[in-house]
Structure formats: C-alpha cells, structure tokens
Design a protein around this motif. Structure first.
Motif, PDB file in Angstrom:
ATOM      1  N   HIS A 113       0.855  -1.178   0.000  1.00 43.28           N
ATOM      2  CA  HIS A 113       0.000   0.000   0.000  1.00 43.28           C
ATOM      3  C   HIS A 113       0.895   1.233   0.000  1.00 43.28           C
TER       4      HIS A 113
ATOM      5  N   GLN B  33      -2.303   7.796  -3.720  1.00 45.91           N
ATOM      6  CA  GLN B  33      -2.361   6.480  -3.080  1.00 45.91           C
ATOM      7  C   GLN B  33      -2.439   5.440  -4.183  1.00 45.91           C
TER       8      GLN B  33
ATOM      9  N   GLN C 283      -1.833   0.764  -4.827  1.00 47.28           N
ATOM     10  CA  GLN C 283      -1.464  -0.556  -4.328  1.00 47.28           C
ATOM     11  C   GLN C 283      -0.587  -1.219  -5.373  1.00 47.28           C
TER      12      GLN C 283
END
Length: 102
Positions: free
Chosen positions: A84, A97, A99
């Motif tokens: 993450h 952000q 992943q």
C-alpha cells in the motif's frame, strides 16, 4: 543500485502522470521515480520509504526527479501480496495512493 539502470531508461525520457506510475518490484526491493520540485514523503504499508534525488544516480539528469525505495521481507504467515503506497506533501496532505501487487 544497478537495479535502477535495469528497470529505468534515462530519466529525460519519462513523463509520468502519477507519482506511482513508475514503480517496480525486484526481489525484495520496491522502488519508483516521481517528478516533484521537492521530495515527498512516501509510505509503504505505513512505513516511511527514503527518497533521494535521481541526480545522485544519474548526474546528467536536469529534471526534478526523485527515487523512493523500500525493502520488504515476504511474510508467509500474514500472506501479504500487496504493498500500500501513500505520498504526502510537506503539509502532510495525501496527494497520491496506490497498491502494488507483489
């Protein structure tokens, strides 16, 4: 850091629209390159990842590029298969952000 030369061509050819668009995993090392006027704070699974000026690796680069890196240890007990990623600016605001699948 020869891994950088393997995965990334000279930085002048990159125009990444996202902070995490130039991210890769090699063995237990995750790393990426981002464009910014000043270093951002990158966190991987909540842990800070160092950022260094790309010019330290490629002195001929004149762009404002930084490389972040994170050494991770596989955890078979928790079976983590994703990293993450969070990028924060100097005001501690989250600006990106993502992943990353391992």
């Amino acid at each position: 850091m020869s891994v950088v030369s393997t995965f990334y061509p000279p930085a002048e050819n990159s125009s990444s629209p996202s902070i995490f668009s130039e991210t890769n995993v090699h063995s237990s090392l995750a790393f990426g390159i981002y464009r910014s006027e000043e270093p951002l704070r990158i966190y991987v699974n909540g842990q800070p990842a160092p950022s260094i000026p790309y010019r330290q690796l490629r002195p001929y680069v004149s762009e404002d590029l930084y490389m972040w890196y994170y050494e991770h240890q596989p955890d078979p007990v928790m079976n983590k298969d994703k990293l993450h990623l969070i990028a924060r600016d100097a005001n501690d605001s989250v600006i990106a952000q993502d992943q990353l699948d391992l």
